[in-house]
Write an enzyme that holds these catalytic residues in place. Structure first.
Site, PDB file in Angstrom:
ATOM      1  N   ASN A  71     -16.252 -17.213   8.259  1.00 40.48           N
ATOM      2  CA  ASN A  71     -14.948 -17.371   7.900  1.00 40.48           C
ATOM      3  C   ASN A  71     -15.270 -19.019   7.327  1.00 40.48           C
ATOM      4  O   ASN A  71     -16.054 -19.529   7.876  1.00 40.48           O
ATOM      5  CB  ASN A  71     -14.255 -17.386   9.042  1.00 40.48           C
ATOM      6  CG  ASN A  71     -12.758 -17.351   8.639  1.00 40.48           C
ATOM      7  OD1 ASN A  71     -12.326 -16.385   8.119  1.00 40.48           O
ATOM      8  ND2 ASN A  71     -11.714 -18.254   9.060  1.00 40.48           N
ATOM      9  N   CYS A 122      10.019   7.608   2.049  1.00 38.12           N
ATOM     10  CA  CYS A 122      11.288   7.665   2.368  1.00 38.12           C
ATOM     11  C   CYS A 122      11.850   7.528   3.684  1.00 38.12           C
ATOM     12  O   CYS A 122      11.004   8.053   4.693  1.00 38.12           O
ATOM     13  CB  CYS A 122      12.352   8.750   1.958  1.00 38.12           C
ATOM     14  SG  CYS A 122      13.791   9.123   2.169  1.00 38.12           S
ATOM     15  N   HIS A 182      -3.351  -2.189   9.240  1.00 39.43           N
ATOM     16  CA  HIS A 182      -1.816  -2.711   8.802  1.00 39.43           C
ATOM     17  C   HIS A 182      -1.259  -1.862   7.846  1.00 39.43           C
ATOM     18  O   HIS A 182      -0.489  -2.343   7.057  1.00 39.43           O
ATOM     19  CB  HIS A 182      -1.854  -4.141   8.554  1.00 39.43           C
ATOM     20  CG  HIS A 182      -2.255  -5.003   9.785  1.00 39.43           C
ATOM     21  ND1 HIS A 182      -2.574  -6.153   9.851  1.00 39.43           N
ATOM     22  CD2 HIS A 182      -1.957  -4.743  11.012  1.00 39.43           C
ATOM     23  CE1 HIS A 182      -2.881  -6.869  11.145  1.00 39.43           C
ATOM     24  NE2 HIS A 182      -2.320  -5.856  11.902  1.00 39.43           N
ATOM     25  N   CYS A 205      14.894   6.629  -2.623  1.00 37.16           N
ATOM     26  CA  CYS A 205      14.545   8.041  -2.718  1.00 37.16           C
ATOM     27  C   CYS A 205      15.385   8.832  -3.328  1.00 37.16           C
ATOM     28  O   CYS A 205      16.686   8.456  -3.791  1.00 37.16           O
ATOM     29  CB  CYS A 205      14.298   8.436  -1.277  1.00 37.16           C
ATOM     30  SG  CYS A 205      13.765  10.168  -1.142  1.00 37.16           S
ATOM     31  N   ARG A 221      -2.740 -18.030   6.135  1.00 40.34           N
ATOM     32  CA  ARG A 221      -2.862 -19.373   6.659  1.00 40.34           C
ATOM     33  C   ARG A 221      -3.615 -20.389   6.325  1.00 40.34           C
ATOM     34  O   ARG A 221      -3.731 -21.462   6.718  1.00 40.34           O
ATOM     35  CB  ARG A 221      -3.511 -19.119   8.342  1.00 40.34           C
ATOM     36  CG  ARG A 221      -2.241 -18.179   9.075  1.00 40.34           C
ATOM     37  CD  ARG A 221      -2.749 -17.831  10.534  1.00 40.34           C
ATOM     38  NE  ARG A 221      -1.614 -16.861  11.152  1.00 40.34           N
ATOM     39  CZ  ARG A 221      -1.302 -15.931  10.874  1.00 40.34           C
ATOM     40  NH1 ARG A 221      -2.216 -15.375  10.128  1.00 40.34           N
ATOM     41  NH2 ARG A 221      -0.375 -15.094  11.499  1.00 40.34           N
ATOM     42  N   SER A 233      -8.416 -15.013  10.382  1.00 39.93           N
ATOM     43  CA  SER A 233      -8.170 -16.469  11.272  1.00 39.93           C
ATOM     44  C   SER A 233      -8.191 -15.949  12.862  1.00 39.93           C
ATOM     45  O   SER A 233      -8.126 -16.555  13.791  1.00 39.93           O
ATOM     46  CB  SER A 233      -6.824 -17.031  11.030  1.00 39.93           C
ATOM     47  OG  SER A 233      -5.859 -16.032  11.279  1.00 39.93           O
ATOM     48  N   ILE A 251     -16.860 -15.921   1.969  1.00 37.13           N
ATOM     49  CA  ILE A 251     -17.621 -14.677   2.285  1.00 37.13           C
ATOM     50  C   ILE A 251     -18.101 -13.961   0.969  1.00 37.13           C
ATOM     51  O   ILE A 251     -19.260 -13.141   1.256  1.00 37.13           O
ATOM     52  CB  ILE A 251     -16.437 -13.816   3.071  1.00 37.13           C
ATOM     53  CG1 ILE A 251     -17.122 -12.608   3.623  1.00 37.13           C
ATOM     54  CG2 ILE A 251     -15.331 -13.114   2.160  1.00 37.13           C
ATOM     55  CD1 ILE A 251     -16.453 -12.043   4.872  1.00 37.13           C
TER      56      ILE A 251
HETATM   57  P1  NAD Z   1      -5.192 -15.179   7.763  1.00 33.81           P
HETATM   58  O1  NAD Z   1      -4.422 -15.644   6.602  1.00 33.81           O
HETATM   59  O2  NAD Z   1      -4.544 -15.503   8.985  1.00 33.81           O
HETATM   60  O3  NAD Z   1      -6.589 -15.909   7.674  1.00 33.81           O
HETATM   61  C1  NAD Z   1      -7.393 -15.678   6.886  1.00 33.81           C
HETATM   62  C2  NAD Z   1      -8.843 -16.504   7.134  1.00 33.81           C
HETATM   63  O4  NAD Z   1      -9.690 -16.338   6.198  1.00 33.81           O
HETATM   64  C3  NAD Z   1      -8.473 -18.105   7.129  1.00 33.81           C
HETATM   65  O5  NAD Z   1      -9.005 -18.476   8.458  1.00 33.81           O
HETATM   66  C4  NAD Z   1      -9.250 -18.632   6.076  1.00 33.81           C
HETATM   67  O6  NAD Z   1      -9.728 -19.825   6.540  1.00 33.81           O
HETATM   68  C5  NAD Z   1     -10.385 -17.407   5.848  1.00 33.81           C
HETATM   69  N1  NAD Z   1     -10.720 -17.532   4.271  1.00 33.81           N
HETATM   70  C6  NAD Z   1     -10.015 -17.726   3.212  1.00 33.81           C
HETATM   71  N2  NAD Z   1     -10.541 -17.520   2.242  1.00 33.81           N
HETATM   72  C7  NAD Z   1     -12.005 -17.080   2.394  1.00 33.81           C
HETATM   73  C8  NAD Z   1     -12.945 -16.945   1.988  1.00 33.81           C
HETATM   74  N3  NAD Z   1     -13.088 -16.939   0.434  1.00 33.81           N
HETATM   75  N4  NAD Z   1     -14.248 -16.588   2.500  1.00 33.81           N
HETATM   76  C9  NAD Z   1     -14.050 -16.558   4.023  1.00 33.81           C
HETATM   77  N5  NAD Z   1     -12.949 -16.941   4.703  1.00 33.81           N
HETATM   78  C10 NAD Z   1     -11.866 -17.261   4.127  1.00 33.81           C
HETATM   79  O7  NAD Z   1      -5.325 -13.615   7.551  1.00 33.81           O
HETATM   80  P2  NAD Z   1      -5.486 -12.518   8.686  1.00 33.81           P
HETATM   81  O8  NAD Z   1      -6.441 -13.066   9.772  1.00 33.81           O
HETATM   82  O9  NAD Z   1      -6.017 -11.575   7.823  1.00 33.81           O
HETATM   83  O10 NAD Z   1      -4.236 -12.266   9.141  1.00 33.81           O
HETATM   84  C11 NAD Z   1      -2.954 -12.159   8.402  1.00 33.81           C
HETATM   85  C12 NAD Z   1      -2.244 -10.833   8.113  1.00 33.81           C
HETATM   86  O11 NAD Z   1      -1.956 -10.983   6.658  1.00 33.81           O
HETATM   87  C13 NAD Z   1      -3.116  -9.655   8.290  1.00 33.81           C
HETATM   88  O12 NAD Z   1      -2.676  -8.797   9.120  1.00 33.81           O
HETATM   89  C14 NAD Z   1      -2.997  -8.771   6.944  1.00 33.81           C
HETATM   90  O13 NAD Z   1      -2.494  -7.690   6.961  1.00 33.81           O
HETATM   91  C15 NAD Z   1      -2.111  -9.755   6.051  1.00 33.81           C
HETATM   92  N6  NAD Z   1      -2.530 -10.200   4.850  1.00 33.81           N
HETATM   93  C16 NAD Z   1      -3.008  -9.337   4.043  1.00 33.81           C
HETATM   94  C17 NAD Z   1      -3.317  -9.557   2.606  1.00 33.81           C
HETATM   95  C18 NAD Z   1      -4.229  -8.639   1.908  1.00 33.81           C
HETATM   96  O14 NAD Z   1      -4.124  -7.425   2.053  1.00 33.81           O
HETATM   97  N7  NAD Z   1      -5.014  -9.134   0.946  1.00 33.81           N
HETATM   98  C19 NAD Z   1      -3.106 -10.893   2.156  1.00 33.81           C
HETATM   99  C20 NAD Z   1      -2.470 -11.778   2.850  1.00 33.81           C
HETATM  100  C21 NAD Z   1      -1.985 -11.377   4.325  1.00 33.81           C
END
Ligand code: NAD
Length: 240
Positions: free
Chosen positions: A209, A125, A117, A146, A32, A187, A227
């Site tokens: 965040n 498979c 997740h 598979c 996002r 988020s 972070i």
């Molecule tokens: P999200 O994209 O909705 O939110 C990410 C949040 O992290 C944002 O609010 C953003 O402002 C913040 N952010 C970005 N960079 C940052 C940093 N360096 N330090 C601190 N904050 C930072 O992601 P979400 O809430 O995890 O939900 C999205 C879904 O997407 C999850 O269910 C996840 O499974 C999946 N997802 C996973 C990955 C991964 O495995 N790395 C990547 C993308 C999405």
């Protein structure tokens, strides 16, 4: 930061609950942020492509998107992953609960990790259940099949699918029993994962965040920053 460090010093059963923002510094875009995956200009939304129905109806388009936008095989853990692993080693942190599917907490050395997740590392498979590695998925052209001929599905929770009951129950139990809950890089928009925060009723709720979250008002400390930088400071201050 000073209050945050003091809180860590006082706590002995910290639980960390994180999301995509934790892995942004490792080169994996979140969903996002302005340059996140949801900003890709496509006629179908990523949420729709990454859904249960779309996977079975359009496996080729699903895998095209998944392999190109969700997999980062060369990504390495960053300071946030590393310091969380150190906090576990020193006995301060009980568990990491993550919405991420990238396996970077384990790569950093964290042992107790609940992946709400699922993980891109595990694939099975859809017919016989045989397991396959991520390398197999990535080296298969198009839709990975598979040996029995059926489609292989990543063990990740797609939109429209239920979370694994055991993982959710264990995560809830850890969040309930925690003496400090650190929520970071999320988020807090994806449910039911985001509701995990409700399990924590203590007075050491910290949100780290880059941008505002819907739970900032109810947190005891809110740090709007990166972070990986916040945990670099924790490492320095705690001397771990
Ligand atoms: P999200 O994209 O909705 O939110 C990410 C949040 O992290 C944002 O609010 C953003 O402002 C913040 N952010 C970005 N960079 C940052 C940093 N360096 N330090 C601190 N904050 C930072 O992601 P979400 O809430 O995890 O939900 C999205 C879904 O997407 C999850 O269910 C996840 O499974 C999946 N997802 C996973 C990955 C991964 O495995 N790395 C990547 C993308 C999405």
């Amino acid at each position: 930061m000073k209050d945050f460090i003091e809180m860590i010093n006082k706590s002995n059963n910290i639980v960390f609950f994180g999301g995509a923002g934790v892995s942004v510094a490792s080169g994996i875009p979140d969903f996002r942020s302005a340059d996140g995956i949801f900003s890709l200009n496509r006629s179908i939304s990523p949420e729709e492509i990454l859904s249960h129905g779309f996977f079975y109806e359009h496996p080729e388009e699903f895998y095209d998107f998944y392999k190109n936008h969700m997999i980062y095989q060369d990504a390495k853990p960053n300071k946030a992953h590393e310091v969380l692993a150190k906090l576990e080693k020193t006995g301060k942190l009980g568990a990491v609960i993550t919405q991420n599917i990238d396996g970077l907490h384990q790569a950093a050395g964290s042992k107790k990790v609940y992946e709400l997740h699922g993980s891109v590392k595990n694939n099975s498979c859809t017919k016989c259940g045989k397991s396959y590695s991520l390398d197999y998925i990535m080296s298969s052209p198009g839709v990975p099949l598979c040996s029995c001929g059926a489609i292989i599905k990543p063990d990740v929770v797609l939109y429209g699918e239920q979370l694994d009951t055991y993982t959710l129950e264990m995560s809830s139990a850890y969040a309930t029993a925690a003496d400090m809950l650190i929520v970071g890089g999320t988020s807090l928009n994806v449910y039911p994962a985001a509701s995990l925060v409700n399990n924590y009723l203590g007075s050491r709720l910290v949100i780290i965040n880059k941008t505002l979250t819907p739970r900032d008002m109810s947190a005891d400390i809110v740090i709007h920053g990166k972070i990986e930088e916040v945990f670099a400071e924790v490492e320095k201050e705690l001397g771990i």
